[in-house]
Design a protein around this motif. Structure first.
Motif, mmCIF file in Angstrom:
data_model
loop_
_atom_site.group_PDB
_atom_site.id
_atom_site.type_symbol
_atom_site.label_atom_id
_atom_site.label_comp_id
_atom_site.label_asym_id
_atom_site.label_seq_id
_atom_site.Cartn_x
_atom_site.Cartn_y
_atom_site.Cartn_z
ATOM 1 N N TRP A 15 0.829 -1.218 0.000
ATOM 2 C CA TRP A 15 0.000 0.000 0.000
ATOM 3 C C TRP A 15 0.856 1.258 0.000
ATOM 4 O O TRP A 15 0.476 2.275 -0.571
ATOM 5 N N HIS A 16 2.062 1.190 0.611
ATOM 6 C CA HIS A 16 2.908 2.400 0.683
ATOM 7 C C HIS A 16 3.298 2.895 -0.704
ATOM 8 O O HIS A 16 3.607 4.075 -0.888
ATOM 9 N N GLU A 17 3.253 2.026 -1.706
ATOM 10 C CA GLU A 17 3.682 2.440 -3.060
ATOM 11 C C GLU A 17 2.803 3.578 -3.590
ATOM 12 O O GLU A 17 3.277 4.479 -4.265
ATOM 13 N N LEU A 18 1.505 3.537 -3.258
ATOM 14 C CA LEU A 18 0.624 4.627 -3.712
ATOM 15 C C LEU A 18 0.058 5.421 -2.553
ATOM 16 O O LEU A 18 -0.527 6.484 -2.767
ATOM 17 N N PHE A 19 0.190 4.886 -1.342
ATOM 18 C CA PHE A 19 -0.346 5.604 -0.177
ATOM 19 C C PHE A 19 0.793 5.739 0.824
ATOM 20 O O PHE A 19 0.916 4.930 1.747
ATOM 21 N N PRO A 20 1.636 6.795 0.649
ATOM 22 C CA PRO A 20 2.845 6.946 1.489
ATOM 23 C C PRO A 20 2.523 7.011 2.985
ATOM 24 O O PRO A 20 3.355 6.678 3.818
ATOM 25 N N LEU A 21 1.263 7.386 3.290
ATOM 26 C CA LEU A 21 0.878 7.454 4.709
ATOM 27 C C LEU A 21 1.033 6.105 5.400
ATOM 28 O O LEU A 21 1.073 6.021 6.625
ATOM 29 N N ALA A 22 1.114 5.037 4.582
ATOM 30 C CA ALA A 22 1.279 3.690 5.175
ATOM 31 C C ALA A 22 2.533 3.649 6.047
ATOM 32 O O ALA A 22 2.617 2.839 6.983
ATOM 33 N N ASN A 23 3.472 4.549 5.766
ATOM 34 C CA ASN A 23 4.702 4.628 6.589
ATOM 35 C C ASN A 23 4.631 5.787 7.570
ATOM 36 O O ASN A 23 5.670 6.266 8.058
ATOM 37 N N GLY A 24 3.379 6.217 7.864
ATOM 38 C CA GLY A 24 3.200 7.380 8.734
ATOM 39 C C GLY A 24 3.446 7.082 10.204
ATOM 40 O O GLY A 24 3.766 5.943 10.592
ATOM 41 N N GLU A 25 3.266 8.134 11.028
ATOM 42 C CA GLU A 25 3.574 8.066 12.461
ATOM 43 C C GLU A 25 2.451 7.459 13.312
ATOM 44 O O GLU A 25 2.678 7.028 14.437
ATOM 45 N N PRO A 200 -6.742 2.094 2.694
ATOM 46 C CA PRO A 200 -6.425 3.310 1.932
ATOM 47 C C PRO A 200 -7.617 4.252 1.845
ATOM 48 O O PRO A 200 -8.755 3.761 1.741
ATOM 49 N N PRO A 201 -7.392 5.553 2.003
ATOM 50 C CA PRO A 201 -6.101 6.264 1.942
ATOM 51 C C PRO A 201 -5.353 6.365 3.275
ATOM 52 O O PRO A 201 -4.432 7.150 3.385
ATOM 53 N N LEU A 202 -5.743 5.590 4.296
ATOM 54 C CA LEU A 202 -4.940 5.459 5.531
ATOM 55 C C LEU A 202 -4.766 6.789 6.254
ATOM 56 O O LEU A 202 -3.761 7.004 6.934
#
Ligand SMILES: NS(=O)(=O)N=C1NCCCN1
Ligand SMILES: [Zn+2]
Length: 260
Positions: A15-25, A200-202
């Protein structure tokens, strides 16, 4: 990746590939480590005030089935706990897996539950719509309730629901007079933390309120309820989709009826 899902090619690992928030805080779900939870005596109890007439429809969102509510005014709200003011009920949905061993999103001390109910609310005191609220850190409040299987009878009914719903993508049906507070366990003790949407969109806009007490579902209860419903529908002369599905719940007699 509009067609995000749960397979290897489009699931949470990518999911991080299109939804960078997947690596969010503040990403959800998490594993609740109960010994690390800090008791806050200043938090008031959770208070739900739902109007049964505010329910509108049940639909297949492609990844689950969703029961939607009229959120044009404060008909059905949640207050208390970690929340400042009232949050307006928008919808509820379930997450489940292919078997009883797992399927819920959050874990408790590493334990998986077979399913999890999410009752979704938005901060209508500060924002003018769900979409706007979802962009803000205090915009949403999701009440999470774990489902457990009583006497370990397999609970494939929710996956049956998924299989048939996937063949009816985009289908919806009217749904009337339902108070989702009957889905809640008797005990309203909770864990709470600032997190995100779990799909998503997380968006990192969810105040999570997870009830400690799971609700129990058993196939015996379900089949009994299905017989009851089937006879009542035949009595009313209404055609009944043979694949209706109930989710009778510990704390209420009103089964949740899902047409497939
Ligand atoms: N599983 S979740 O965190 O509740 N995610 C949601 N996404 C869309 C709107 C409702 N909820
Ligand atoms: Zn959810």
């Amino acid at each position: 990746m509009d067609n995000w899902g749960y397979a290897d090619h489009n699931g949470p690992k990518v999911w991080h590939e299109l939804f960078p928030l997947a690596n969010g805080e503040r990403q959800s779900p998490i594993d609740i480590v109960t010994k690390a939870a800090i008791y806050d005596p200043s938090l008031p109890p959770i208070n739900v005030d739902y109007d049964p007439s505010s329910v509108k429809l049940i639909m297949n969102s492609g990844h689950t089935f969703t029961v939607e509510f009229d959120d044009g005014e404060d008909k059905s709200v949640i207050r208390g706990g970690p929340l400042h003011g009232s949050y307006r009920l928008q919808q509820f949905h379930f997450h489940w897996g292919p078997c009883d061993d797992y399927g819920a999103e959050h874990k408790v001390d590493g334990r998986d539950y077979p399913a999890e109910l999410h009752i979704v609310h938005w901060n209508a005191e500060k924002f003018s719509s769900f979409v706007e609220a979802a962009q803000n850190p205090d915009g949403l409040a999701v009440l999470g309730i774990f489902l457990k299987v009583r006497n370990l009878i397999r609970i494939h009914l929710l996956s049956i629901c998924l299989i048939f719903l996937l063949y009816q993508d985009g289908k919806q049906s009217s749904f009337t007079n339902f108070d989702p507070s009957c889905l809640l366990p008797d005990c309203k003790e909770f864990w709470t933390y600032p997190g995100s949407l779990t799909i998503p969109p997380l968006l990192e806009s969810v105040i999570w309120i997870l009830l400690k007490e799971p609700i129990a579902v058993s196939s015996r209860q379900v089949w009994t309820s299905m017989q009851t419903f089937h006879s009542s529908c035949v009595l009313r002369g209404k055609f009944i989709n043979p694949l209706c599905l109930f989710l009778p719940l510990k704390s209420c007699n009103t089964p949740v009826l899902l047409f497939l």
